[in-house]
Design a protein around this motif. Structure first.
Motif, short mmCIF file in Angstrom:
data_model
loop_
_atom_site.label_atom_id
_atom_site.label_comp_id
_atom_site.label_asym_id
_atom_site.label_seq_id
_atom_site.Cartn_x
_atom_site.Cartn_y
_atom_site.Cartn_z
N THR A 37 43.21 -10.11 39.90
CA THR A 37 42.98 -11.48 39.44
C THR A 37 41.54 -11.90 39.71
N LEU A 38 41.01 -11.54 40.87
CA LEU A 38 39.63 -11.90 41.18
C LEU A 38 38.65 -11.16 40.26
N MET A 39 38.99 -9.95 39.87
CA MET A 39 38.14 -9.23 38.92
C MET A 39 38.15 -9.93 37.57
N LEU A 40 39.31 -10.38 37.14
CA LEU A 40 39.39 -11.15 35.89
C LEU A 40 38.54 -12.40 35.99
N ARG A 41 38.64 -13.06 37.12
CA ARG A 41 37.90 -14.31 37.33
C ARG A 41 36.40 -14.05 37.28
N ALA A 42 35.96 -12.98 37.91
CA ALA A 42 34.53 -12.66 37.93
C ALA A 42 34.02 -12.37 36.52
N THR A 43 34.79 -11.64 35.75
CA THR A 43 34.33 -11.31 34.40
C THR A 43 34.40 -12.51 33.47
N SER A 44 35.36 -13.38 33.70
CA SER A 44 35.49 -14.54 32.80
C SER A 44 34.44 -15.60 33.10
N MET A 45 33.96 -15.64 34.35
CA MET A 45 32.98 -16.65 34.73
C MET A 45 31.54 -16.16 34.54
N ALA A 46 31.37 -14.87 34.27
CA ALA A 46 30.02 -14.34 34.10
C ALA A 46 29.37 -14.96 32.88
N PRO A 47 28.10 -15.30 32.97
CA PRO A 47 27.44 -15.88 31.80
C PRO A 47 27.37 -14.86 30.68
N ALA A 48 27.50 -15.37 29.50
CA ALA A 48 27.41 -14.49 28.33
C ALA A 48 26.01 -13.91 28.30
N SER A 49 25.93 -12.66 27.94
CA SER A 49 24.61 -12.05 27.90
C SER A 49 23.80 -12.68 26.78
N THR A 50 22.56 -12.91 27.08
CA THR A 50 21.69 -13.54 26.09
C THR A 50 21.05 -12.45 25.25
N PRO A 51 20.94 -12.68 23.96
CA PRO A 51 20.35 -11.66 23.11
C PRO A 51 18.87 -11.49 23.46
N ALA A 52 18.38 -10.31 23.22
CA ALA A 52 16.97 -10.04 23.47
C ALA A 52 16.13 -10.92 22.54
N PRO A 53 14.99 -11.38 23.03
CA PRO A 53 14.16 -12.22 22.15
C PRO A 53 13.69 -11.43 20.95
N ALA A 54 13.59 -12.12 19.86
CA ALA A 54 13.13 -11.47 18.62
C ALA A 54 11.67 -11.08 18.79
N ALA A 55 11.32 -9.99 18.17
CA ALA A 55 9.92 -9.54 18.23
C ALA A 55 9.05 -10.60 17.56
N PRO A 56 7.88 -10.86 18.15
CA PRO A 56 7.02 -11.87 17.53
C PRO A 56 6.60 -11.43 16.14
N ALA A 57 6.49 -12.40 15.27
CA ALA A 57 6.06 -12.10 13.90
C ALA A 57 4.59 -11.73 13.93
N ILE A 58 4.29 -10.70 13.22
CA ILE A 58 2.89 -10.27 13.13
C ILE A 58 2.31 -10.86 11.86
N THR A 59 1.22 -11.58 12.01
CA THR A 59 0.57 -12.15 10.83
C THR A 59 -0.80 -11.51 10.68
N PHE A 60 -1.12 -11.20 9.50
CA PHE A 60 -2.42 -10.60 9.21
C PHE A 60 -3.30 -11.67 8.58
N PRO A 61 -4.55 -11.68 8.94
CA PRO A 61 -5.43 -12.65 8.28
C PRO A 61 -5.58 -12.31 6.80
N VAL A 62 -5.55 -13.33 6.01
CA VAL A 62 -5.72 -13.14 4.57
C VAL A 62 -7.23 -13.13 4.29
N THR A 63 -7.71 -12.12 3.63
CA THR A 63 -9.13 -12.04 3.31
C THR A 63 -9.42 -12.21 1.87
#
Length: 173
Positions: free
Chosen positions: A147-173
Motif C-alpha cells: 500500500t505504501l508503494m502504491l501511495r508513493a507512486t501515486s503521489m510522485a509528481p508527473a514527469s515533466t517533458p523535456a524542454p523543446a529545442a530552441p528554434a534556430i533562426t537564420f538572418p535573412v540576407t
C-alpha cells in the motif's frame, strides 16, 4: 462418526467435478462451503467472473459465521470488479474494510484493494486515504508495504517533458 466420514469424502474430492458433487450432496455444511469457495477461486483465477460471483455467494451462505465467510465475501467483491460491476465491488470492499467485526486480515486486504483501484483510476487522494486505513487497521500487515508503494507512486509528481529545442533562426540576407 458421520462428520469423520464427511471429512474423508471432502478430502477425496480432488477434481472440480468431485467438489461440485460433494457440495451438491451436502448443502449448508461448512465443508460444502469450503468446496464452493475453492471452485469460486478457480473460476476467478480463470477469469470466469460470473461463475465466481455465484460460487462466492453460495460459499458465503454455506459458511455463514465461519471465518472463511469473510474470505468468500472478499472474493465476491473482487469477482464483481473483475466482471465489470465496479461500483458494487468497491461498495463491498468498503463495507469489509469498515466493519470492525471482520478479521483484520480481511479488512486490510480490502483497504489495499481499494487503494490499488484508486491508483489505477489516477486518484492519489483516495490512495492516501486507503493507505491510512491500512495503517490504522494493522500497521504490521504485509499489505502495508504494498500500500505504501502504491501511495508513493501515486503521489510522485508527473514527469515533466523535456524542454523543446530552441528554434534556430537564420538572418535573412
Amino acid at each position: 462418526q458421520k462428520e469423520v466420514e464427511l471429512g474423508r469424502d471432502y478430502a477425496a474430492a480432488t477434481t472440480p467435478d468431485q467438489l461440485k458433487a460433494f457440495a451438491a450432496a451436502h448443502p449448508g455444511h461448512v465443508l460444502a462451503g469450503i468446496a464452493r469457495l475453492r471452485l469460486a477461486d478457480d473460476d476467478y483465477a480463470a477469469g470466469r467472473s460470473t461463475e465466481a460471483i455465484y460460487g462466492y455467494e453460495d460459499a458465503a451462505a454455506a459458511l455463514k459465521s465461519s471465518p472463511l465467510a469473510s474470505r468468500a465475501r472478499l472474493g465476491l467483491a473482487m469477482a464483481k470488479i473483475q466482471g465489470g460491476k465496479n461500483a458494487d465491488g468497491e461498495d463491498a470492499l468498503k463495507q469489509l474494510m469498515s466493519d470492525p467485526s471482520e478479521a483484520k486480515a480481511i479488512r486490510v486486504e480490502a483497504a489495499y484493494q481499494l487503494a490499488s483501484l484508486a491508483n489505477a483510476a489516477g486518484k492519489p487522494d483516495d490512495v492516501k486515504k486507503y493507505s491510512e486505513q491500512v495503517m490504522q487497521i494493522d500497521a504490521t500487515s504485509p499489505w502495508l508495504q504494498r500500500t505504501l508503494m502504491l501511495r508513493a507512486t501515486s503521489m510522485a509528481p508527473a514527469s515533466t517533458p523535456a524542454p523543446a529545442a530552441p528554434a534556430i533562426t537564420f538572418p535573412v540576407t
